[in-house]
Design a protein around this motif. Structure first.
Motif, PDB file in Angstrom:
ATOM      1  N   GLY A  59       0.604  -1.265  -0.046  1.00 49.42           N
ATOM      2  CA  GLY A  59       0.108  -0.010  -0.164  1.00 49.42           C
ATOM      3  C   GLY A  59       0.855   1.462  -0.085  1.00 49.42           C
ATOM      4  N   ARG A  60       2.066   1.261  -0.200  1.00 45.75           N
ATOM      5  CA  ARG A  60       3.141   2.228  -0.146  1.00 45.75           C
ATOM      6  C   ARG A  60       3.700   2.294  -1.621  1.00 45.75           C
ATOM      7  NH1 ARG A  60       0.577   3.318   3.750  1.00 45.75           N
ATOM      8  NH2 ARG A  60       1.368   3.822   5.836  1.00 45.75           N
ATOM      9  N   LEU A  61       3.956   3.579  -2.029  1.00 44.15           N
ATOM     10  CA  LEU A  61       5.029   3.868  -3.293  1.00 44.15           C
ATOM     11  C   LEU A  61       6.223   4.208  -2.723  1.00 44.15           C
ATOM     12  CD1 LEU A  61       5.603   4.144  -6.155  1.00 44.15           C
ATOM     13  CD2 LEU A  61       4.374   6.668  -5.710  1.00 44.15           C
ATOM     14  N   ILE A  62       7.317   3.398  -3.119  1.00 39.79           N
ATOM     15  CA  ILE A  62       8.587   3.879  -2.622  1.00 39.79           C
ATOM     16  C   ILE A  62       9.364   4.502  -3.733  1.00 39.79           C
ATOM     17  CG2 ILE A  62      10.826   2.671  -1.754  1.00 39.79           C
ATOM     18  CD1 ILE A  62       8.262   1.932  -0.113  1.00 39.79           C
ATOM     19  N   CYS A  63       9.866   5.615  -3.496  1.00 38.34           N
ATOM     20  CA  CYS A  63      10.536   6.437  -4.422  1.00 38.34           C
ATOM     21  C   CYS A  63      11.834   5.750  -4.760  1.00 38.34           C
ATOM     22  CB  CYS A  63      10.883   7.807  -3.862  1.00 38.34           C
ATOM     23  SG  CYS A  63      11.726   8.786  -4.875  1.00 38.34           S
ATOM     24  N   PRO A  64      12.375   5.695  -6.189  1.00 37.32           N
ATOM     25  CA  PRO A  64      13.531   5.125  -6.290  1.00 37.32           C
ATOM     26  C   PRO A  64      14.793   5.775  -6.156  1.00 37.32           C
ATOM     27  CG  PRO A  64      12.617   6.093  -8.234  1.00 37.32           C
ATOM     28  CD  PRO A  64      11.566   6.293  -7.175  1.00 37.32           C
ATOM     29  N   GLY A  65      14.769   7.007  -5.584  1.00 28.08           N
ATOM     30  CA  GLY A  65      15.782   7.949  -5.337  1.00 28.08           C
ATOM     31  C   GLY A  65      16.424   7.711  -3.916  1.00 28.08           C
ATOM     32  N   HIS A  66      15.421   8.094  -3.061  1.00 30.62           N
ATOM     33  CA  HIS A  66      15.872   8.154  -1.622  1.00 30.62           C
ATOM     34  C   HIS A  66      14.809   7.334  -0.794  1.00 30.62           C
ATOM     35  CE1 HIS A  66      18.065  11.464  -3.239  1.00 30.62           C
ATOM     36  NE2 HIS A  66      18.797  11.181  -2.500  1.00 30.62           N
ATOM     37  N   GLN A  67      14.044   6.372  -1.312  1.00 25.85           N
ATOM     38  CA  GLN A  67      13.410   5.466  -0.790  1.00 25.85           C
ATOM     39  C   GLN A  67      12.226   5.950   0.172  1.00 25.85           C
ATOM     40  OE1 GLN A  67      16.787   4.637  -1.081  1.00 25.85           O
ATOM     41  NE2 GLN A  67      15.983   3.897  -2.868  1.00 25.85           N
ATOM     42  N   TRP A  68      11.917   7.310  -0.077  1.00 28.87           N
ATOM     43  CA  TRP A  68      10.779   7.808   0.835  1.00 28.87           C
ATOM     44  C   TRP A  68       9.580   6.733   0.366  1.00 28.87           C
ATOM     45  CZ3 TRP A  68       9.677  13.604   1.565  1.00 28.87           C
ATOM     46  CH2 TRP A  68      10.833  14.141   2.052  1.00 28.87           C
ATOM     47  N   ALA A  69       8.652   6.851   1.275  1.00 32.17           N
ATOM     48  CA  ALA A  69       7.483   5.936   1.049  1.00 32.17           C
ATOM     49  C   ALA A  69       6.189   6.897   1.254  1.00 32.17           C
ATOM     50  CB  ALA A  69       7.208   4.757   2.261  1.00 32.17           C
ATOM     51  N   PHE A  70       5.409   6.672   0.265  1.00 32.07           N
ATOM     52  CA  PHE A  70       4.201   7.478  -0.010  1.00 32.07           C
ATOM     53  C   PHE A  70       3.066   6.432   0.239  1.00 32.07           C
ATOM     54  CE2 PHE A  70       7.300   9.705  -2.099  1.00 32.07           C
ATOM     55  CZ  PHE A  70       7.104  11.185  -1.513  1.00 32.07           C
ATOM     56  N   ASP A  71       1.883   6.717   1.291  1.00 30.26           N
ATOM     57  CA  ASP A  71       0.602   6.246   1.009  1.00 30.26           C
ATOM     58  C   ASP A  71      -0.035   6.294  -0.138  1.00 30.26           C
ATOM     59  OD1 ASP A  71      -2.156   5.719   1.462  1.00 30.26           O
ATOM     60  OD2 ASP A  71      -1.614   5.530   3.683  1.00 30.26           O
ATOM     61  N   LEU A  72      -0.400   5.139  -0.644  1.00 29.18           N
ATOM     62  CA  LEU A  72      -1.103   5.272  -1.979  1.00 29.18           C
ATOM     63  C   LEU A  72      -2.499   5.998  -1.976  1.00 29.18           C
ATOM     64  CD1 LEU A  72      -0.129   1.888  -3.680  1.00 29.18           C
ATOM     65  CD2 LEU A  72       0.490   3.997  -4.559  1.00 29.18           C
ATOM     66  N   ARG A  73      -2.970   5.792  -0.995  1.00 29.76           N
ATOM     67  CA  ARG A  73      -4.321   6.490  -0.868  1.00 29.76           C
ATOM     68  C   ARG A  73      -4.394   8.001  -0.825  1.00 29.76           C
ATOM     69  NH1 ARG A  73      -6.227   4.262   4.059  1.00 29.76           N
ATOM     70  NH2 ARG A  73      -4.041   3.700   4.218  1.00 29.76           N
ATOM     71  N   THR A  74      -3.404   8.435  -0.074  1.00 30.96           N
ATOM     72  CA  THR A  74      -3.488   9.746   0.512  1.00 30.96           C
ATOM     73  C   THR A  74      -2.282  10.693  -0.098  1.00 30.96           C
ATOM     74  OG1 THR A  74      -1.875   9.532   2.279  1.00 30.96           O
ATOM     75  CG2 THR A  74      -4.376   9.393   2.529  1.00 30.96           C
ATOM     76  N   GLY A  75      -1.302  10.142  -0.613  1.00 29.04           N
ATOM     77  CA  GLY A  75       0.058  10.608  -0.977  1.00 29.04           C
ATOM     78  C   GLY A  75       0.985  11.089   0.083  1.00 29.04           C
ATOM     79  N   ARG A  76       0.402  11.132   1.233  1.00 30.54           N
ATOM     80  CA  ARG A  76       1.211  11.462   2.511  1.00 30.54           C
ATOM     81  C   ARG A  76       2.517  10.654   2.609  1.00 30.54           C
ATOM     82  NH1 ARG A  76       0.749  15.927   4.270  1.00 30.54           N
ATOM     83  NH2 ARG A  76      -1.273  16.706   4.722  1.00 30.54           N
TER      84      ARG A  76
END
Length: 117
Positions: A59-76
């Protein structure tokens, strides 16, 4: 004229789980997870990395650059104040549509971050 833009075939997105599309000058990253489709501005709010190259996990989107994780439902972003700009999405007749009425404002915001492939 409708603000909903047909951007992809749903079956293609379910196979690959992610897809980069362009609406006007705006790059939009689409993701499929647990039967839902999500759409975000492709440039990460952190360092501008292309989120379309990221990974979907739990349920998270992991950025390929610095591995920040974003909630897919909210973008947070996890444990951060930042929020990834997103778009409403709907699926009709096997097609993915993105509500791009404010694509101009998102394009301006995304342009402030250089996209790094």
């Amino acid at each position: 004229m409708s603000d909903w833009v047909d951007v992809a075939e749903f079956a293609d997105l379910t196979r690959r789980r992610k897809k980069l599309v362009t609406v006007g000058d705006t790059r939009i990253a689409l993701f499929h997870d647990a039967g839902e489709v999500y759409a975000f501005a492709d440039a990460c709010v952190h360092k501008g990395k292309a989120l379309s190259r990221g990974t979907v996990l739990n349920g998270r989107l992991i950025c390929p650059g610095h591995q920040w994780a974003f909630d897919l439902r909210t973008g947070r972003a996890d444990d951060r104040d930042e929020c990834q700009p997103g778009y409403p999405v709907r699926v009709e007749a096997g097609r993915v549509l993105v509500y791009a009425a404010n694509s101009a404002s998102l394009t301006a915001a995304a342009a402030a971050l250089p996209v790094q492939e």
